[in-house]
Scaffold this motif. Structure first.
Motif, PDB file in Angstrom:
ATOM      1  N   ALA A 110       0.855  -1.186   0.000  1.00 19.84           N
ATOM      2  CA  ALA A 110       0.000   0.000   0.000  1.00 19.84           C
ATOM      3  C   ALA A 110       0.891   1.235   0.000  1.00 19.84           C
ATOM      4  O   ALA A 110       1.727   1.409   0.886  1.00 19.84           O
ATOM      5  N   VAL A 111       0.715   2.082  -1.018  1.00 20.01           N
ATOM      6  CA  VAL A 111       1.487   3.314  -1.172  1.00 20.01           C
ATOM      7  C   VAL A 111       0.535   4.489  -0.952  1.00 20.01           C
ATOM      8  O   VAL A 111      -0.536   4.544  -1.561  1.00 20.01           O
ATOM      9  N   ALA A 112       0.913   5.441  -0.106  1.00 22.38           N
ATOM     10  CA  ALA A 112       0.026   6.561   0.216  1.00 22.38           C
ATOM     11  C   ALA A 112       0.634   7.886  -0.211  1.00 22.38           C
ATOM     12  O   ALA A 112       1.781   8.195   0.122  1.00 22.38           O
ATOM     13  N   HIS A 113      -0.160   8.655  -0.942  1.00 20.78           N
ATOM     14  CA  HIS A 113       0.185  10.047  -1.256  1.00 20.78           C
ATOM     15  C   HIS A 113      -0.141  10.898  -0.043  1.00 20.78           C
ATOM     16  O   HIS A 113      -1.287  10.970   0.392  1.00 20.78           O
ATOM     17  N   VAL A 114       0.883  11.539   0.531  1.00 21.56           N
ATOM     18  CA  VAL A 114       0.691  12.481   1.638  1.00 21.56           C
ATOM     19  C   VAL A 114       1.622  13.669   1.406  1.00 21.56           C
ATOM     20  O   VAL A 114       2.607  13.566   0.674  1.00 21.56           O
TER      21      VAL A 114
END
Length: 483
Positions: A110-114
């Motif tokens: 899971a890759v999250a844009h923050v």
């Protein structure tokens, strides 16, 4: 480039890219396919329509659909409601946790844009494996420790700053002789046009993100090289060499920077046989004339590329139908963003169109005796875009809807033209709001003749970040254009 990790594309493009990656001379592509975001959330302005995630109950089906499209990992977006300079919806943390659990059940990362440190900590607490972008605000020791303890990797994307050259300066990519020699004339034209585009009066600072990357690296966090191309000023492939330079400037050794672009991504994303030169690995190789392990800019001196052991023709892309289609797609996506921003700013002004403004009076000599400022409306749709304040000398000062002067007083015609060209764009800039003795960075949410509402976005003031303030009536003693 021999291998590409794509962080958002629609299914037809993903499937085509994966298919063509098996052909001679094309990079192997791994993708998240469509990223998970809330209805209307980032990056809707560029790619919508696409499926949204409205609740935790929809998570498993969303992840399964991406897997069926060819995705090998999940991308999700978390902005706490604030994204790309505009107020946007965002996923809620229970939904993020459900998405992460569904991805892990499918054996997907899971890759999250923050973009903010607090958001980064919250998503890794939900089990996110990789952060896309280093936080833009200063991270505390506790926040850095939380990322390291969670064993989350961070894709730096420091190359985003290359899209904001100083006024009159060329795009940084165009200052690199070896990269210019390798770029096609068409992409050089794109970069030159982007460097001459409109820039905000107050340029964004990227120093904090670089400091965060350096601090995370020293604390033991795995940092991966990424470009976020094709943002303005960046080009797929070429910008990775600039990213290596940014990492070295942030405190990496040249070897550590190279690892962030080779073995690091291969290990994090479990790309078997990639990222290292060892017996039995896939023979995807880049030969350079220099010592990039000592001088990182030597990575740009590419003299040969092999894919699966076959030497590639490095000129076949230049002028090809593939290049033309890519640049055309790039222009279309950029225009969608511009149109979305203009529409958002216009919506602010349309809410003021019904405001009543008293007309001004003039003397026989034409000098203004204004009881209230003169409204200026746009010719095509009558939208209120600003005000003119007259003085005793017959000159007029162009002002925002809430009376903030934008430039010095001039003739009525020149002031009107200035507002027509710049009135709306000024509202989209970063402003400063007086909070006691402090001036904090803010964005205007709504402005009219009787009030102005702002959202505080000063990264250095976490106690007020994200809060709103409204002035009734607006006072230029409490709001000013950011200096």
């Amino acid at each position: 480039m021999t291998t590409v990790l794509d962080m958002f594309s629609k299914p037809p493009l993903v499937q085509r890219a994966i298919s063509e990656g098996h052909e001679r001379g094309n990079a192997t592509v791994f993708s998240s396919s469509i990223g998970a975001t809330a209805p209307g959330g980032h990056p809707s302005m560029m790619y919508a329509p696409f499926p949204y995630v409205s609740s935790a109950q929809e998570a498993a089906d969303f992840v399964s659909a991406r897997r069926n499209e060819g995705a090998t990992y999940l991308k999700l977006f978390y902005e706490s409601g604030q994204g790309v300079g505009m107020t946007l919806p965002s996923l809620e943390l229970p939904t993020i946790r459900a998405l992460v659990d569904a991805a892990h059940a499918e054996n997907m990362l899971a890759v999250a844009h923050v973009q903010q440190a607090v958001d980064a900590v919250e998503v890794v607490d939900c089990g996110v494996d990789v952060l896309a972008h280093a936080p833009k605000n200063e991270m505390t020791h506790a926040q850095i420790a939380a990322i390291v303890e969670a064993k989350a990797a961070v894709i730096a994307t420091l190359s985003i700053q290359d899209g904001f050259p100083s006024p009159g300066e060329p795009a940084p990519l165009l200052t690199q002789a070896a990269l210019v020699d390798a770029l096609s004339p068409a992409w050089i034209d794109v970069l030159e046009a982007q460097s001459k585009r409109w820039m905000p009066p107050q340029m964004p600072s990227f120093e904090i993100a670089a400091q965060n990357v350096g601090a995370l690296h020293r604390a033991g966090c795995t940092i991966l090289a990424g470009t976020d191309a094709p943002n303005p000023g960046t080009v797929h492939g070429a910008s990775l060499h600039r990213e290596l330079q940014h990492l070295v400037a942030a405190g990496f050794s040249p070897v550590a920077a190279l690892r962030a672009a080779t073995a690091g991504p291969a290990e994090v994303f479990a790309l078997v046989g990639r990222g290292r030169i060892i017996p039995g690995a896939i023979a995807d190789l880049v030969l350079v004339d220099g010592r990039p392990d000592e001088v990182i800019s030597d990575s740009q001196k590419v003299v040969g590329v092999w894919k699966r052991g076959e030497r590639q023709d490095l000129t076949r892309y230049d002028g090809s139908a593939t290049e033309r289609a890519g640049i055309s797609f790039h222009h279309e996506q950029t225009q969608r963003v511009i149109d979305a921003v203009i529409a958002d700013v216009s919506a602010i002004c349309k809410r003021t169109a019904r405001a009543i403004v008293r007309p001004h009076k003039t003397t026989r000599e034409g000098h203004s005796l204004m009881r209230s400022p003169e409204p200026v409306h746009r010719d095509d749709d009558g939208e209120l875009i600003g005000l003119l304040k007259g003085n005793a000398t017959g000159l007029f000062e162009p002002c925002t809807l809430f009376g903030y002067p934008l430039t010095e007083a001039t003739t009525h015609e020149t002031a009107t033209e200035y507002l027509t060209n710049h009135g709306l764009s000024y509202l989209a800039q970063n402003w400063e709001f007086r909070d006691g003795d402090r001036w904090l960075t803010a964005q205007i949410i709504e402005a009219n003749l009787s009030a102005v509402t702002v959202r505080l976005i000063d990264y250095g003031s976490p106690d007020t970040y994200g809060s709103q303030r409204t002035l009734h009536p607006p006072s230029i003693e409490h709001i000013r254009l950011r200096r």
